[in-house]
Enzyme design. Structure first.
Site, PDB file in Angstrom:
ATOM      1  N   GLY A 183       0.803  -1.203   0.000  1.00 14.58           N
ATOM      2  CA  GLY A 183       0.000   0.000   0.000  1.00 14.58           C
ATOM      3  C   GLY A 183       0.839   1.257   0.000  1.00 14.58           C
ATOM      4  O   GLY A 183       1.674   1.450   0.875  1.00 14.58           O
ATOM      5  N   GLY A 195      -0.371   4.400   0.272  1.00 13.10           N
ATOM      6  CA  GLY A 195      -1.109   5.533   0.812  1.00 13.10           C
ATOM      7  C   GLY A 195      -0.346   6.196   1.942  1.00 13.10           C
ATOM      8  O   GLY A 195       0.879   6.082   2.061  1.00 13.10           O
ATOM      9  N   PHE A 196      -1.074   6.872   2.821  1.00 17.86           N
ATOM     10  CA  PHE A 196      -0.430   7.596   3.916  1.00 17.86           C
ATOM     11  C   PHE A 196       0.371   6.659   4.811  1.00 17.86           C
ATOM     12  O   PHE A 196       1.489   6.980   5.231  1.00 17.86           O
ATOM     13  CB  PHE A 196      -1.483   8.327   4.745  1.00 17.86           C
ATOM     14  CG  PHE A 196      -2.122   9.481   4.038  1.00 17.86           C
ATOM     15  CD1 PHE A 196      -1.402  10.625   3.762  1.00 17.86           C
ATOM     16  CD2 PHE A 196      -3.448   9.420   3.649  1.00 17.86           C
ATOM     17  CE1 PHE A 196      -1.988  11.704   3.108  1.00 17.86           C
ATOM     18  CE2 PHE A 196      -4.044  10.481   2.991  1.00 17.86           C
ATOM     19  CZ  PHE A 196      -3.321  11.625   2.726  1.00 17.86           C
ATOM     20  N   GLY A 197      -0.189   5.496   5.139  1.00 21.09           N
ATOM     21  CA  GLY A 197       0.504   4.573   6.036  1.00 21.09           C
ATOM     22  C   GLY A 197       1.757   4.000   5.418  1.00 21.09           C
ATOM     23  O   GLY A 197       2.855   4.109   5.978  1.00 21.09           O
ATOM     24  N   VAL A 222      -1.565  -7.659  -4.905  1.00 19.11           N
ATOM     25  CA  VAL A 222      -1.327  -8.739  -3.943  1.00 19.11           C
ATOM     26  C   VAL A 222      -2.476  -9.732  -3.998  1.00 19.11           C
ATOM     27  O   VAL A 222      -3.647  -9.357  -3.909  1.00 19.11           O
ATOM     28  CB  VAL A 222      -1.175  -8.169  -2.518  1.00 19.11           C
ATOM     29  CG1 VAL A 222      -1.102  -9.297  -1.496  1.00 19.11           C
ATOM     30  CG2 VAL A 222       0.065  -7.292  -2.444  1.00 19.11           C
ATOM     31  N   GLU A 230     -18.564  18.045   1.186  1.00 21.54           N
ATOM     32  CA  GLU A 230     -17.656  18.724   0.268  1.00 21.54           C
ATOM     33  C   GLU A 230     -18.101  18.546  -1.181  1.00 21.54           C
ATOM     34  O   GLU A 230     -18.014  19.479  -1.992  1.00 21.54           O
ATOM     35  CB  GLU A 230     -16.236  18.206   0.491  1.00 21.54           C
ATOM     36  CG  GLU A 230     -15.661  18.669   1.830  1.00 21.54           C
ATOM     37  CD  GLU A 230     -14.389  17.955   2.237  1.00 21.54           C
ATOM     38  OE1 GLU A 230     -13.667  18.494   3.106  1.00 21.54           O
ATOM     39  OE2 GLU A 230     -14.109  16.861   1.713  1.00 21.54           O
ATOM     40  N   GLN A 281      -4.761  11.107   9.458  1.00 26.62           N
ATOM     41  CA  GLN A 281      -3.820  11.260  10.564  1.00 26.62           C
ATOM     42  C   GLN A 281      -3.434   9.949  11.256  1.00 26.62           C
ATOM     43  O   GLN A 281      -2.242   9.718  11.519  1.00 26.62           O
ATOM     44  CB  GLN A 281      -4.364  12.257  11.583  1.00 26.62           C
ATOM     45  CG  GLN A 281      -4.003  13.697  11.287  1.00 26.62           C
ATOM     46  CD  GLN A 281      -2.496  13.904  11.195  1.00 26.62           C
ATOM     47  OE1 GLN A 281      -1.726  13.412  12.023  1.00 26.62           O
ATOM     48  NE2 GLN A 281      -2.067  14.625  10.189  1.00 26.62           N
TER      49      GLN A 281
END
Length: 462
Positions: free
Chosen positions: A2, A4-6, A70, A166, A315
């Site tokens: 992955g 992404g952010f992590g 994966v 949004e 976050q």
């Protein structure tokens, strides 16, 4: 696993450590999901919020990036099985595995609704929604029957969390501010924009003060806010809702799903391999150090992990990624790492032009000041100064100076796929990505075979 952010923050945290890092993702880019809705409404181009992973990690000399899907996890042999773009099978051995596959859409057991109400989790999703929204205005210009035109100009968003709020805010600005002088037959001021929420307030996780401000501001923008209202059925031309007054069918050609998320199917695969149960959202439970029970060499972080009831926002993934990188380095040095502790920096959502809500460090802010805070925070979390400056310039041009949108490109084929049949194009990847049966390797076409006219888009991250 992955980008992404992590996953990205783990990779960065391990820069110059005595390890070899392999970052595997189904897409070649890191996606800043909080700004996806701005791609879907023609404000930002995709590249500003989705830089290439290889470019992002080019300074981490101990890291390599693989574009692969994966398919299997062998925790006993410590091997990840993946499928390359050409169908070949890859075996990736590991000493430490970090699974940061994120989340996908949740239709609460009614996955058939994905055909009628697409969600927004990937760049492909956002571009598809942008094409669909713009195509509906084009069809409204062509339509001569008032009832048909009203259907093309009715937009329904299911879910009043930050994404839903949004989205409807920007659709309203598109219809009421950007497009009116661009069309001659269709009056885009007449666009009907409906926001559905099953709970009793918009932005359910936010404080009541922020909820009340948001609902009032949305109504001032001409948006119909329907609370305590559920989407119970839909087809290609309508949606049926159940609210306080009973069932109602709304004629509309545009339905967008922003009501819920569930963990990536890889969370379930990992849980089955590790012999643990996932929660109702499909997330795998992890220990205080983000490891999977019984497997200290396997970490799960971000939206697919369940830890201390943390919210599924950026976050926790960012902080968990940095923490896991620290744990790995501490293990190499023979040091103990204290349990993960989350630092809540607050939440925020933009409603429309110069209007937002923010709850940061215990302070609740609304209006223009919250909008400035939102701009600053989101700019700083974009990857790369080029993308940050590009986003500021594009916002200044689109939102503050010209009140126009520079990313409104569609073609006849795109509009025909969306509007002629009014259904999900075959080229669009499904919103729910099954992983129970790995897909077979594609057949290699003969040289004489015709090249398809519509290329198949790549899937999302995970």
């Amino acid at each position: 696993m992955g980008g992404g952010f992590g996953g990205l923050n783990v990779t960065r945290a391990l820069d110059r450590a005595d390890v070899d890092v392999t970052l595997v993702d189904r897409a070649n880019h890191h996606l800043f999901q909080p700004l996806l809705y701005q791609v879907a409404t023609g404000i930002l181009p995709p590249g500003l919020i989705a830089p290439a992973l290889r470019s992002v990690t080019k300074k981490e000399r101990n890291a390599r990036v693989l574009l692969a899907d994966v398919q299997d996890l062998d925790l006993d042999r410590r091997v990840v099985g993946a499928r390359a773009p050409d169908g070949r099978q890859l075996e990736l051995p590991y000493d430490t595995l970090v699974v940061a596959a994120g989340a996908t859409h949740s239709y609460f057991g009614k996955d058939q609704l994905a055909e009628y109400a697409p969600g927004m989790k990937t760049i492909e999703d956002a571009r598809y929604l942008r094409d669909g929204i713009l195509a509906k205005f084009e069809m409204a210009e062509i339509a001569t029957d008032p009832a048909e035109r009203a259907e093309w100009l009715t937009f329904v968003v299911v879910g009043a969390g930050p994404t839903g709020v949004e989205l409807v805010g920007q659709i309203a600005e598109l219809a009421h501010t950007v497009l009116p002088r661009d069309y001659r037959s269709a009056d885009t001021h007449q666009a009907r924009i409906i926001l559905l929420e099953g709970a009793g307030a918009v932005l359910p996780p936010f404080a009541p003060k922020l909820q009340a401000y948001t609902e009032k501001r949305l109504e001032e923008m001409g948006i119909e806010v329907r609370l305590n209202t559920l989407a119970v059925d839909m087809d290609h031309e309508s949606i049926t809702v159940k609210g306080p007054d009973g069932l109602e069918t709304i004629r509309t050609r545009t339905r967008i799903w922003a009501a819920g998320v569930q963990a990536s199917p890889l969370a379930r695969m990992l849980a089955e391999k590790a012999g643990v149960e996932t929660d109702r959202a499909g997330r795998i439970p992890v220990g205080p150090d983000c490891t999977v029970p019984g497997h200290p060499e396997v970490f799960a972080i971000g939206d697919m992990a369940s830890l201390d009831k943390l919210p599924g926002v950026a976050q926790p993934a960012i902080q968990e990624g940095k923490y896991v990188g620290r744990v790995i380095k501490d293990r190499l040095a023979g040091r103990q790492t204290p349990p993960f502790r989350y630092f809540d920096k607050g939440t925020m959502a933009t409603i429309g032009y110069r209007s937002a809500v923010a709850d940061a460090f215990g302070v609740k802010v609304t209006g223009f000041l919250a909008y400035v805070m939102w701009v600053f925070i989101h700019v700083m979390y974009l990857v790369g100064w080029g993308n940050r400056l590009g986003a500021i310039y594009t916002w200044a041009r689109a939102l503050w100076l010209s009140h126009n949108r520079g990313n409104r490109i569609i073609a006849l084929d795109t509009a025909r796929q969306e509007a002629a049949a009014g259904r999900t194009p075959a080229a669009r990847p499904p919103a729910i990505l099954p992983r129970d049966t790995p897909p077979a390797a594609p057949d290699v076409p003969d040289a004489e075979e015709a090249i398809p006219s519509t290329p198949r888009e790549a899937g999302g991250t995970g």
